[in-house]
Design a protein around this motif. Sequence first.
Motif, PDB file in Angstrom:
ATOM      1  N   THR A   6       0.839  -1.196   0.000  1.00  0.00           N
ATOM      2  CA  THR A   6       0.000   0.000   0.000  1.00  0.00           C
ATOM      3  C   THR A   6       0.877   1.250   0.000  1.00  0.00           C
ATOM      4  O   THR A   6       1.808   1.362   0.788  1.00  0.00           O
ATOM      5  N   THR A  23      -3.009   8.653   3.634  1.00  0.00           N
ATOM      6  CA  THR A  23      -3.411   7.262   3.550  1.00  0.00           C
ATOM      7  C   THR A  23      -2.207   6.426   3.921  1.00  0.00           C
ATOM      8  O   THR A  23      -1.127   6.588   3.357  1.00  0.00           O
ATOM      9  N   HIS A 114     -12.491  17.820  -9.295  1.00  0.00           N
ATOM     10  CA  HIS A 114     -12.518  16.387  -8.991  1.00  0.00           C
ATOM     11  C   HIS A 114     -13.418  16.100  -7.790  1.00  0.00           C
ATOM     12  O   HIS A 114     -14.135  15.104  -7.763  1.00  0.00           O
ATOM     13  N   ARG A 133     -17.885  11.663   1.236  1.00  0.00           N
ATOM     14  CA  ARG A 133     -16.956  10.533   1.127  1.00  0.00           C
ATOM     15  C   ARG A 133     -16.756   9.847   2.472  1.00  0.00           C
ATOM     16  O   ARG A 133     -15.884   8.990   2.606  1.00  0.00           O
ATOM     17  N   HIS A 150      -7.772  12.199  -2.288  1.00  0.00           N
ATOM     18  CA  HIS A 150      -8.643  11.372  -3.147  1.00  0.00           C
ATOM     19  C   HIS A 150      -8.289  11.556  -4.624  1.00  0.00           C
ATOM     20  O   HIS A 150      -8.291  10.595  -5.387  1.00  0.00           O
ATOM     21  N   TRP A 151      -7.967  12.785  -4.998  1.00  0.00           N
ATOM     22  CA  TRP A 151      -7.534  13.034  -6.382  1.00  0.00           C
ATOM     23  C   TRP A 151      -6.311  12.170  -6.708  1.00  0.00           C
ATOM     24  O   TRP A 151      -6.259  11.515  -7.751  1.00  0.00           O
ATOM     25  N   ILE A 153      -5.182   9.406  -5.160  1.00  0.00           N
ATOM     26  CA  ILE A 153      -5.487   7.967  -5.124  1.00  0.00           C
ATOM     27  C   ILE A 153      -6.176   7.541  -6.417  1.00  0.00           C
ATOM     28  O   ILE A 153      -5.894   6.477  -6.970  1.00  0.00           O
ATOM     29  N   GLU A 154      -7.094   8.399  -6.911  1.00  0.00           N
ATOM     30  CA  GLU A 154      -7.939   8.006  -8.037  1.00  0.00           C
ATOM     31  C   GLU A 154      -7.336   8.307  -9.402  1.00  0.00           C
ATOM     32  O   GLU A 154      -7.788   7.747 -10.396  1.00  0.00           O
ATOM     33  N   THR A 155      -6.333   9.168  -9.471  1.00  0.00           N
ATOM     34  CA  THR A 155      -5.820   9.557 -10.798  1.00  0.00           C
ATOM     35  C   THR A 155      -4.368   9.167 -11.047  1.00  0.00           C
ATOM     36  O   THR A 155      -3.943   9.145 -12.192  1.00  0.00           O
ATOM     37  N   GLN A 156      -3.615   8.905  -9.974  1.00  0.00           N
ATOM     38  CA  GLN A 156      -2.172   8.691 -10.161  1.00  0.00           C
ATOM     39  C   GLN A 156      -1.849   7.214 -10.332  1.00  0.00           C
ATOM     40  O   GLN A 156      -2.470   6.357  -9.722  1.00  0.00           O
ATOM     41  N   GLU A 157      -0.845   6.944 -11.169  1.00  0.00           N
ATOM     42  CA  GLU A 157      -0.370   5.578 -11.354  1.00  0.00           C
ATOM     43  C   GLU A 157       0.790   5.333 -10.393  1.00  0.00           C
ATOM     44  O   GLU A 157       1.730   6.119 -10.354  1.00  0.00           O
TER      45      GLU A 157
END
Length: 158
Positions: A6, A23, A114, A133, A150-151, A153-157
């Motif tokens: 993680t 996180t 976002h 959320r 959250h941006w 977590i949801e958009t980054q590789e």
Amino acid sequence: GLTNMTTTILALDLGTTTGWALTGRDGLISGGSESFKPQRFEGGGMRYLRFKRWLTEIKQCADGIDLVVYEEVRNHKGVDAAHIYGGFMAHLTAWCEHHQIPYQGVPVGTIKKHATGKGNANKEQMVAAARQRGHAPADDNEADALAILHWAIETQEF
């Protein structure tokens, strides 16, 4: 066996009251807001030393940080705010470089859009988005940090 991979991400809304969200290795999200108001009889640079000490404490508690994301502000309400923000950003990036932690600034509009669907969302809308959320942000600084997290977590590789 393999250790849990993680990613630990620290998101920051920089300022005299800095919002933060993290996180951790356990995948749980925590957050808060921390005041770096200059204290009585304290030189102006002390707030930044306290800021860096605070970052180091978070890093130790989190068992390391893999990525720092922060809100990139381009137009400030006043010269003082711009200078203070610039100071926090300079110390944050130097701290990241020193600890070899990648960091990334995210434009305010990108985060607001976002979180809420609107690039010009106000403080109340950002707090409402965090509550939706499942978070209970102490203030809009923490709400912004949660939105940045959250941006990421949801958009980054990773």
